[in-house]
Motif scaffolding. Structure first.
Motif, mmCIF file in Angstrom:
data_model
loop_
_atom_site.group_PDB
_atom_site.id
_atom_site.type_symbol
_atom_site.label_atom_id
_atom_site.label_comp_id
_atom_site.label_asym_id
_atom_site.label_seq_id
_atom_site.Cartn_x
_atom_site.Cartn_y
_atom_site.Cartn_z
ATOM 1 N N ASP A 44 0.758 -1.120 0.225
ATOM 2 C CA ASP A 44 -0.101 -0.045 -0.013
ATOM 3 C C ASP A 44 0.940 1.272 -0.044
ATOM 4 O O ASP A 44 0.362 2.343 -0.481
ATOM 5 N N LEU A 48 -0.002 3.893 -2.779
ATOM 6 C CA LEU A 48 -0.304 5.502 -2.563
ATOM 7 C C LEU A 48 0.782 6.309 -3.333
ATOM 8 O O LEU A 48 0.212 7.252 -3.635
ATOM 9 N N GLU A 82 -2.755 9.791 5.388
ATOM 10 C CA GLU A 82 -2.891 8.610 5.108
ATOM 11 C C GLU A 82 -1.644 7.798 5.734
ATOM 12 O O GLU A 82 -1.868 6.380 5.664
ATOM 13 N N CYS A 135 -10.974 3.937 -4.745
ATOM 14 C CA CYS A 135 -10.091 3.928 -3.563
ATOM 15 C C CYS A 135 -10.785 4.417 -2.503
ATOM 16 O O CYS A 135 -10.685 4.000 -1.325
ATOM 17 N N PHE A 211 -6.662 -6.347 -4.327
ATOM 18 C CA PHE A 211 -5.569 -6.084 -3.253
ATOM 19 C C PHE A 211 -5.877 -6.556 -2.004
ATOM 20 O O PHE A 211 -4.607 -6.947 -1.211
HETATM 21 C C1 NSP Z 1 -5.584 -0.158 -2.287
HETATM 22 C C2 NSP Z 1 -5.957 0.966 -1.564
HETATM 23 N N1 NSP Z 1 -7.302 1.448 -1.978
HETATM 24 C C3 NSP Z 1 -7.671 2.487 -0.889
HETATM 25 C C4 NSP Z 1 -7.096 2.919 -0.172
HETATM 26 C C5 NSP Z 1 -7.655 4.138 0.463
HETATM 27 N N2 NSP Z 1 -7.050 5.475 0.069
HETATM 28 C C6 NSP Z 1 -5.619 2.617 -0.054
HETATM 29 N N3 NSP Z 1 -4.993 3.243 1.207
HETATM 30 N N4 NSP Z 1 -5.321 1.479 -0.572
#
Ligand code: NSP
Length: 230
Positions: A44, A48, A82, A135, A211
């Motif tokens: 992740d 991001l 985040e 997302c 994911f």
């Molecule tokens: C794969 C993924 N999708 C969504 C998010 C939330 N922004 C994230 N952190 N990662």
């Protein structure tokens, strides 16, 4: 019904499959295997980074400062806010965040990032917003449902910070803004462009589910050492 309400309805089964996924259910019960937490954060962090690059490509296609400001704000949000949910998962796993950065992409993350990048390079702004929207929107859905169903308390639930972050206002703002822009783009888009937006959105929803599966199964390439770092 607005364009984005229709997208949400068309992809309801995928939203439900995401919520039912054992990783997400593990966040609810407080039990996610350590290797799945670590794999998720590694992947992740890179996802991001790619997401911010897509915002950058979107800015290169903006006509107005209002649009530029939308994408610019969101880059700031990913960079500065985040990181909190990642820190929560790292604390539960007992691994410093810095140790989980800079890893090669696993197949599921690679597929999702390629989908976003291709759309960002070849698509219109409307298609880019459509590819990005699942997302924040699927995480808002997860967060709100976990807030209700798990009712986590600080200090008692290991994933309180994660759930609280996604279940409260943070994702509502970005989801609402991207939705209203997408509804606006859809008003003037041709039928062909709207179809591309629908496909981009649906595929991102599926790749969100992929994911979670990638993280839960600690997915790697079939012949691990044969893959270059990036
Ligand atoms: C794969 C993924 N999708 C969504 C998010 C939330 N922004 C994230 N952190 N990662």
């Amino acid at each position: 019904m607005t364009f984005t309400e229709r997208l949400r309805e068309e992809n309801d089964a995928t939203y439900q499959a995401i919520f039912d996924h054992p990783y997400v259910q593990g966040l609810k019960t407080g039990h996610v295997p350590k290797n799945a937490l670590v794999h998720y954060v590694k992947q992740d962090f890179e996802y991001l980074n790619a997401f911010m690059r897509v915002y950058g490509l979107a800015i290169s296609k903006c006509e107005t400062r209002e649009e530029m400001s939308l994408f610019n704000e969101q880059i700031g949000f990913v960079l500065h806010s985040e990181i909190h949910p990642h820190n929560n998962l790292c604390e539960v796993a007992g691994v410093p965040y810095e140790e989980l950065q800079g890893y090669p992409l696993a197949p599921g993350a690679s597929h999702y990032i390629s989908h976003m990048m291709t759309t960002a390079q070849q698509g219109t702004l409307g298609e880019i917003v459509a590819v990005l929207l699942p997302c924040p929107w699927t995480y808002l859905d997860i967060g709100e449902r976990l807030m209700k169903e798990a009712a986590p308390q600080p200090g008692l639930h290991p994933f309180y910070e994660w759930i609280n972050f996604y279940g409260t206002k943070s994702m509502e703002g970005v989801t609402g803004k991207l939705r209203s822009w997408l509804d606006r783009y859809a008003e003037t888009a041709s039928e062909r462009e709207k179809e591309k937006m629908r496909v981009a959105f649906a595929k991102s929803c599926q790749l969100e589910l992929g994911f979670w599966e990638m993280a839960y199964t600690v997915e790697e390439w079939p012949v691990r050492d044969a893959v270059l770092r990036r």
